[in-house]
Design a protein around this motif. Structure first.
Motif, PDB file in Angstrom:
ATOM      1  N   VAL A 233      11.639  -0.482   6.370  1.00 23.91           N
ATOM      2  CA  VAL A 233      10.331  -0.021   5.905  1.00 23.91           C
ATOM      3  C   VAL A 233      10.557   1.192   5.003  1.00 23.91           C
ATOM      4  CG1 VAL A 233       8.081   0.892   6.579  1.00 23.91           C
ATOM      5  CG2 VAL A 233       9.206  -0.851   8.003  1.00 23.91           C
ATOM      6  N   ASN A 234      10.172   1.030   3.746  1.00 24.71           N
ATOM      7  CA  ASN A 234      10.390   2.090   2.760  1.00 24.71           C
ATOM      8  C   ASN A 234       9.050   2.702   2.364  1.00 24.71           C
ATOM      9  OD1 ASN A 234      13.033   1.240   2.831  1.00 24.71           O
ATOM     10  ND2 ASN A 234      12.938   0.124   0.906  1.00 24.71           N
ATOM     11  N   PRO A 235       8.749   3.889   2.875  1.00 28.01           N
ATOM     12  CA  PRO A 235       7.505   4.529   2.440  1.00 28.01           C
ATOM     13  C   PRO A 235       7.620   4.931   0.972  1.00 28.01           C
ATOM     14  CG  PRO A 235       8.664   5.864   4.100  1.00 28.01           C
ATOM     15  CD  PRO A 235       9.524   4.687   3.818  1.00 28.01           C
ATOM     16  N   VAL A 236       6.556   4.775   0.233  1.00 25.20           N
ATOM     17  CA  VAL A 236       6.581   5.154  -1.190  1.00 25.20           C
ATOM     18  C   VAL A 236       6.934   6.634  -1.319  1.00 25.20           C
ATOM     19  CG1 VAL A 236       5.105   5.569  -3.216  1.00 25.20           C
ATOM     20  CG2 VAL A 236       4.965   3.393  -1.990  1.00 25.20           C
ATOM     21  N   HIS A 237       7.844   6.927  -2.251  1.00 25.31           N
ATOM     22  CA  HIS A 237       8.033   8.328  -2.656  1.00 25.31           C
ATOM     23  C   HIS A 237       7.803   8.372  -4.160  1.00 25.31           C
ATOM     24  CE1 HIS A 237      12.084   6.753  -3.473  1.00 25.31           C
ATOM     25  NE2 HIS A 237      12.264   7.773  -4.279  1.00 25.31           N
ATOM     26  N   ILE A 238       7.380   9.526  -4.621  1.00 29.36           N
ATOM     27  CA  ILE A 238       6.935   9.625  -6.012  1.00 29.36           C
ATOM     28  C   ILE A 238       8.150   9.766  -6.922  1.00 29.36           C
ATOM     29  CG2 ILE A 238       5.457  10.892  -7.628  1.00 29.36           C
ATOM     30  CD1 ILE A 238       3.866   9.833  -5.261  1.00 29.36           C
ATOM     31  N   GLN A 239       8.461   8.712  -7.632  1.00 27.02           N
ATOM     32  CA  GLN A 239       9.575   8.763  -8.578  1.00 27.02           C
ATOM     33  C   GLN A 239       9.036   9.101  -9.967  1.00 27.02           C
ATOM     34  OE1 GLN A 239      12.207   5.344  -8.508  1.00 27.02           O
ATOM     35  NE2 GLN A 239      11.757   4.956  -6.380  1.00 27.02           N
ATOM     36  N   GLY A 240       9.876   9.810 -10.734  1.00 26.56           N
ATOM     37  CA  GLY A 240       9.474  10.167 -12.096  1.00 26.56           C
ATOM     38  C   GLY A 240       9.337   8.924 -12.965  1.00 26.56           C
TER      39      GLY A 240
END
Ligand code: SF4
Ligand code: ZN
Length: 340
Positions: A233-240
């Protein structure tokens, strides 16, 4: 679900595409991390190769994925891939679990030429017990898998970015190029080829409320469990360079709460039992760009998630001490759907 503003997605994709690099012999990153193999804790060695990257990312891409920025801007030659791997191998300490990422698909011949793939597999054969790589579903063919298997005598594991088993979420919120059925078809081919399958599920793509996101991932775990040996399960992280980043900057998106991730993992584990490894290695956890709570209780919840991931014992995560912010999370969960 609100639909994506398509022209903005195209602009984001065009802006993040790098200029073609002159030099392609340097890998992007290597690191060592904790993992487990067949229930036993172990160390893993991770390499990110620089290739042309995911073809879809350059066309339009997924709403949360900014890996295209880290690519070569052109195809890598076989010699460049081999040079990257040779340099990365100087950091290899015979970890039994090796993960090779490319910011795309290891099995895409435009990213990693088949001859280079074979040589990369050979480099770890007899030293690693398991080799993991990622692929889009259309590149998972018996020929491509055989091409790697010829070089590596241990276990192969292929990770698929399934993200969700609901097609409308996959198409409108994640904006993948493939359908759910195409991912599940690739998982069946892996099973038939006796290759381990790992599914990535995305917690909280944009345009979903926190509660919808939790339910989407719990539902997806239940539907994916028969086809994959591991579900991450990969929670969204804010990528540039992503659409999600633009929404976040306008305060139209918040990464998921750690309490949401805990709920997904606890309910998910009840659903899969011991048959499937349910894991989560959140990127940027406890940071405003990643899955987070109030930022004071985050450390202990993240540690409990890591322990559950490595041991597959989820009871300590169930009992992790709560914080006053859990009331805010519950309150927002119950009211968010009222927002326009
Ligand atoms: S998430 Fe996967 S399919 Fe989507 S753009 Fe990124 S690498 Fe490509
Ligand atoms: Zn808190």
């Amino acid at each position: 679900m609100k639909s994506l503003v398509r022209p903005e997605a195209l602009t984001v994709a065009a802006e993040r595409k790098p200029e073609p690099a002159d030099e392609g012999g340097e890998y992007l990153k290597v690191w060592h991390e904790k993992e487990s193999l067949n229930g036993t804790p172990c160390d893993a060695f991770v390499i990110i190769l620089r290739t042309s990257g995911c073809y879809w990312a350059h066309t339009r891409g997924c709403t949360m994925c900014g890996y295209a920025r880290e690519t070569l801007g052109r195809e890598a030659t076989e010699d460049e891939i081999l040079s990257q791997v040779a340099k990365a191998m100087t950091h290899y300490r015979d970890e039994p679990y090796v993960k090779i990422y490319t910011s795309g698909s290891f099995l895409d011949p435009h990213e990693v030429p088949p001859a280079a793939r074979l040589r990369v597999a050979k480099a770890f054969s007899g030293r690693a017990r398991r080799l993991l790589f990622e692929s889009l579903p259309e590149f998972v063919t018996p020929e491509a898998i055989d091409g790697v298997r010829k070089g590596f005598e241990g276990e192969l594991e292929v990770a698929l970015g399934l993200e969700t088993t609901q097609d409308d979420v996959l198409q409108k919120a994640v904006t993948k190029v493939s359908t759910v059925e195409e991912y599940l078809g690739a998982a069946r081919r892996l099973r038939d080829l006796q290759v381990l399958g790992k599914a990535y599920l995305l917690l909280k793509p944009p345009f979903l409320t926190e509660r919808q996101a939790i339910e989407d991932t719990v539902l997806s775990i239940g539907k994916a469990k028969d086809l994959f040996q591991t579900i991450s399960v990969n929670p969204v992280h804010i990528q540039g360079g992503t659409l999600v980043e633009r929404l976040w900057r306008r305060e139209l998106y918040r990464p998921p709460w750690l309490w949401s991730l805990r709920e997904v993992l606890l309910r998910g584990k009840e659903s899969v039992g011991d048959a499937v490894r349910l894991v989560s290695f959140p990127t940027s956890g406890g940071n405003p760009r990643g899955v987070h709570n109030c930022l004071t209780c985050d450390g202990r919840v993240l540690r409990a998630i890591e322990r559950a991931t490595l041991s597959q014992d989820f009871e300590p995560l169930r009992k992790v001490a709560e914080c006053t912010c859990i009331e805010r999370w519950r309150w927002e969960n119950s009211l968010e759907y009222l927002a326009p």
